[in-house]
Write an enzyme that holds these catalytic residues in place. Structure first.
Site, PDB file in Angstrom:
ATOM      1  N   GLU A  26     -37.020  -7.575  29.692  1.00 16.33           N
ATOM      2  CA  GLU A  26     -36.667  -8.387  28.525  1.00 16.33           C
ATOM      3  C   GLU A  26     -37.516  -9.642  28.393  1.00 16.33           C
ATOM      4  OE1 GLU A  26     -34.517  -7.501  30.844  1.00 16.33           O
ATOM      5  OE2 GLU A  26     -32.559  -6.953  30.041  1.00 16.33           O
ATOM      6  N   ASP A  99     -31.946  -5.561  32.176  1.00 14.31           N
ATOM      7  CA  ASP A  99     -30.884  -6.028  33.068  1.00 14.31           C
ATOM      8  C   ASP A  99     -29.848  -4.936  33.357  1.00 14.31           C
ATOM      9  OD1 ASP A  99     -32.026  -8.501  33.302  1.00 14.31           O
ATOM     10  OD2 ASP A  99     -30.825  -9.417  31.717  1.00 14.31           O
ATOM     11  N   ASP A 101     -26.765  -3.928  33.107  1.00 11.13           N
ATOM     12  CA  ASP A 101     -25.421  -3.849  32.526  1.00 11.13           C
ATOM     13  C   ASP A 101     -25.503  -3.186  31.147  1.00 11.13           C
ATOM     14  OD1 ASP A 101     -26.519  -5.857  30.988  1.00 11.13           O
ATOM     15  OD2 ASP A 101     -25.137  -7.418  31.628  1.00 11.13           O
ATOM     16  N   GLU A 103     -25.459  -4.342  28.141  1.00  8.16           N
ATOM     17  CA  GLU A 103     -26.415  -4.988  27.250  1.00  8.16           C
ATOM     18  C   GLU A 103     -27.841  -4.538  27.571  1.00  8.16           C
ATOM     19  OE1 GLU A 103     -26.241  -8.328  24.326  1.00  8.16           O
ATOM     20  OE2 GLU A 103     -24.718  -7.178  25.367  1.00  8.16           O
ATOM     21  N   TYR A 322     -28.243 -10.926  39.887  1.00  7.71           N
ATOM     22  CA  TYR A 322     -27.871 -10.904  38.471  1.00  7.71           C
ATOM     23  C   TYR A 322     -26.559 -11.648  38.237  1.00  7.71           C
ATOM     24  CZ  TYR A 322     -27.424  -9.059  33.741  1.00  7.71           C
ATOM     25  OH  TYR A 322     -27.315  -8.934  32.386  1.00  7.71           O
ATOM     26  N   ARG A 324     -24.462 -11.700  35.615  1.00 13.00           N
ATOM     27  CA  ARG A 324     -23.332 -11.133  34.865  1.00 13.00           C
ATOM     28  C   ARG A 324     -22.733 -10.015  35.698  1.00 13.00           C
ATOM     29  NH1 ARG A 324     -27.284 -11.261  30.646  1.00 13.00           N
ATOM     30  NH2 ARG A 324     -27.113 -13.260  29.596  1.00 13.00           N
ATOM     31  N   HIS A 367     -21.775  -3.533  40.981  1.00 18.10           N
ATOM     32  CA  HIS A 367     -22.853  -4.447  41.307  1.00 18.10           C
ATOM     33  C   HIS A 367     -22.500  -5.327  42.490  1.00 18.10           C
ATOM     34  CE1 HIS A 367     -24.970  -2.933  37.930  1.00 18.10           C
ATOM     35  NE2 HIS A 367     -23.954  -3.190  37.138  1.00 18.10           N
TER      36      HIS A 367
END
Ligand SMILES: [Zn+2]
Ligand SMILES: [Zn+2]
Ligand SMILES: [Zn+2]
Length: 737
Positions: A26, A99, A101, A103, A322, A324, A367
């Site tokens: 990203e 990432d 997840d 999203e 990470y 989140r 995670h």
């Protein structure tokens, strides 16, 4: 095409060489971090964020055809996408390293769709820390894009789009017409539930009636030594002492002055205090709010910088995992590194079993916790390379992680019971015998979750480590409301033995009032949302940000206060969309999205079920006649009174409006009765945007504004020659006159 692209960027590369495999991430920072250890093996490229979304101006959801969304390439990304297209054209395999997840999965899918990367060329890789070990392991285990994750993300996007697009015009029409201002009103799904929590807490605070109580402490000493200490009077005739006013306190003082004081019992025990588990998103946001004063959005932005990479002398390095995540799990490698670090820096006896929290509600636990990627990079060593905010947050994360792997702190606790006639006194002293995890977390730093006012109410929710009994421990649920001040704990007491007589030096009486439940901070609101199962690691900060941007909630210091607009929207939604405001309903929607993510539910079915209900509520709200207020008529013309809404909240208006302009407040009735006329009291919203308590009887003028001072009191007076302290306002610390 592809050759030309290569030449443009790397003119020295021989054209016959095999093209490098592209890796798409990203952010440009993530690109730099990856390049540091992947070198020239791969062509690392950045999307610079989302590439495709629902358009801003259109509804873009086809309700007739399976809720099919029509996505639009984000205009600002067009040029970047053209560059990406050249790099991926002709590549046999394209790694999608967004990432780890929902999203990230959705971004990977959108990029692949937009760039025309066919499924057999898509290689999704996932790592929750940008370290060489984790990235190499991910490259060795590519997988297809997980469409369940993508669909869960699409379902959330479409769901929020439906609610936003269909509810907002109605809100605008019903609330916009009555009153000034042209700002457009909008409503959202999850943030409406969050708004409810904030508004209802404020209402509860306004309706709260403080209860007076008194505490008495005795200053005592052994007969033969000048070693003064204090003990609190806790019992009378074997029962808990309750003093409700000065008269009762004076009666007790008179008896206590005459009593003889004797040590009744001395108990010593060892108390241990376990460390907290490492951070997950919600606990990080909460601790950063309590200890650093960071709003949730800031915490996430700074954490993202630490995760994606910071420039160190050796290059760009990802410093934390990470951010989140709803897991407090840590990898075996991280555990081993922590053990080694603790042994080397503190000693073998400081190594603990590793604190592990229970998984949060709805947690996939796939995670890891938020932890440093390399525990040997201490906050002090990194200091020169980090911004002040990065340094503060990294220190918090590093300390919490190291502490979580350390041994419990151990205290020697001494409790002394003293008898004085029919009264019983008690005092407790605690001495730290072995610091354990406190060696890194600091003895002065209280448990960060309980340190924040009000945090005790649900501290430890979804968090398996209950700190040892009596030490900074979270209060039991519900205990917060009207909680009395806790007993003070001393450092040191004289050596005392049972039967030993004591000399009374002084008696200290102090007046107190129970306190209403505290307002939420960003940190405690996130904890409350998590407790209900509303929101997920990626959405907590955006929920709070939306409430702020829409001006439904404002900040007073670190505390969240609903605005009059927020209260008006709350009133309207509670009346017409009770399900949207229902916390359990909102939590169930989140669970259904989780089920889509696990591949257990079909996303279109979830949307169908929701929309079937939502369309009905919308229809009912659109056609609803204003509610007639029973049993009351307009005092000016005798017409019926109906309930209306405006930007200033709910009110009653004459049905003959505009011929008759009579209006009056409509509030929420509370249990307390009017002290002046005995009628029902209600909480109403004033034009100034304040909630006040007002009598429902039109002829009675009783009004109580809890924000004005005067009902508060505090301080302490000594009744045997001590210094009398001026009472202080408990909110602002100013002297009360
Ligand atoms: Zn009228
Ligand atoms: Zn009254
Ligand atoms: Zn004040």
């Amino acid at each position: 095409m592809q050759q030309r692209g290569k030449k443009m960027r790397f003119p020295t590369v021989a054209s016959k060489r095999k093209p490098k495999t592209p890796i798409i991430v990203e952010s440009p920072t993530k690109t730099r971090t990856l390049k540091r250890f992947l070198g020239d093996e791969y062509d690392v490229l950045a999307t610079k964020g989302h590439v495709r979304d629902l358009p801003e101006k259109d509804f873009a959801v086809d309700l007739e055809r399976g809720f099919r969304p029509t996505y639009e390439v984000i205009p600002a990304r067009r040029r970047d996408l053209a560059v990406l297209a050249k790099h991926v054209a002709g590549a046999d395999r394209v790694y999608l390293a967004c990432d780890p997840d929902r999203e990230g999965e959705a971004i990977a899918w959108h990029v692949a769709e937009v760039l025309g990367i066919e499924p057999d060329r898509r290689a999704r890789i996932e790592f929750n820390e940008i370290t060489e070990r984790a990235v190499r392991a991910a490259l060795a285990a590519p997988r297809p894009i997980d469409l369940n994750l993508v669909n869960a993300q699409q379902a959330r996007r479409v769901l929020d789009r439906i609610v936003g697009y269909q509810l907002s015009p109605l809100l605008q029409q019903r609330l916009g017409g009555w009153g000034a201002g042209s700002r457009s009103l909008s409503a959202g799904r999850v943030q409406s539930a969050a708004l409810r929590i904030v508004v209802e807490r404020e209402r509860e605070r306004v309706a709260f009636v403080p209860q007076e109580y008194w505490r008495i402490r005795a200053v005592l000493r052994p007969v033969d030594r000048e070693e003064n200490f204090q003990a609190e009077v806790v019992r009378r005739d074997g029962e808990k002492l309750q003093l409700r006013n000065q008269t009762e306190a004076d009666e007790a003082l008179a008896e206590l002055r005459q009593a003889s004081y004797v040590v009744a019992d001395v108990t010593r025990r060892e108390v241990s205090e376990r460390p907290q588990p490492p951070f997950r998103t919600s606990t990080l946001q909460r601790a950063a709010s309590a200890r650093l004063g960071f709003p949730a959005a800031k915490t996430m932005a700074v954490a993202q910088q630490l995760y994606e990479g910071v420039d160190l002398p050796e290059g760009t390095v990802g410093l934390i995992t990470y951010m989140r995540t709803d897991s407090t799990r840590i990898s075996a490698e991280a555990r081993a590194a922590a053990t080694k670090f603790i042994e080397a820096n503190y000693g073998q006896e400081y190594v603990g079993p590793g604190a592990r929290g229970k998984a949060a509600k709805g947690s996939q636990d796939a995670h890891e916790a938020i932890r440093p990627t390399d525990v040997s990079r201490t906050p002090d060593a990194l200091g020169p390379y980090l911004t002040p905010d990065q340094q503060k947050l990294y220190r918090l994360i590093w300390q919490r992680f190291v502490a979580s792997q350390m041994a419990p702190a151990v205290y020697d606790q001494t409790t002394v019971d003293i008898s004085a006639g029919r009264y019983g006194l008690r005092t407790t002293a605690r001495i730290l015998r072995f610091p354990g995890w406190r060696a890194v977390y600091g003895a002065g730093e209280a448990d960060d979750e309980a340190a924040e006012p009000g945090a005790g109410e649900n501290g430890g929710a979804g968090n398996g480590s209950e700190p040892a009994e009596g030490i900074d421990g979270p209060a039991a649920p519900g205990e917060q409301k009207g909680k009395r001040n806790g007993e003070a704990v001393a450092d040191r007491l004289p050596q005392l033995s049972p039967g030993e007589p004591l000399v009374l030096v002084d008696l200290l009486a102090s007046q107190h009032f129970t306190q209403p439940p505290p307002r939420f901070t960003q940190g405690t609101l996130v904890a409350e949302l998590e407790r209900y199962g509303i929101g997920r690691p990626s959405t907590y900060a955006p929920i709070l940000e939306t409430l702020r941007q829409r001006r439904y909630v404002r900040s007073v210091g670190r505390y969240l206060v609903p605005t009059s607009l927020g209260i008006a929207v709350y009133d309207f939604l509670m009346e017409h969309f009770p399900h949207v405001m229902d916390l359990q309903f909102t939590a169930r929607m989140e669970e259904q999205l989780d089920a889509v993510e696990r591949g257990e539910s079909d996303w279109v079915k979830v949307l169908e079920e929701f929309y079937e209900q939502f369309a009905r509520w919308l229809q009912e709200a659109q056609t609803a006649e204003p509610k007639v207020i029973e049993g009351q008529t307009c005092p000016e013309c005798g017409g019926r009174l109906v309930e209306r809404f405006s930007r200033f909240g709910r009110f009653a208006a004459c049905e003959k409006y505009p011929a008759c302009k009579y209006t009056r407040d409509v509030g929420w009735a509370i249990a307390e009765r009017c002290p002046e006329c005995g009628q029902v009291l209600q909480v109403v919203l004033t034009r100034q945007g304040r909630l006040v308590v007002k009598c429902t009887a039109p002829e009675c003028g009783y009004l109580r504004d809890s924000e004005t001072h005067g009902e508060e009191a505090g301080g302490e007076e000594s009744v045997q020659g001590g210094v009398q302290a001026a009472p202080k306002c408990e909110e602002c610390g100013a002297d009360l006159v």
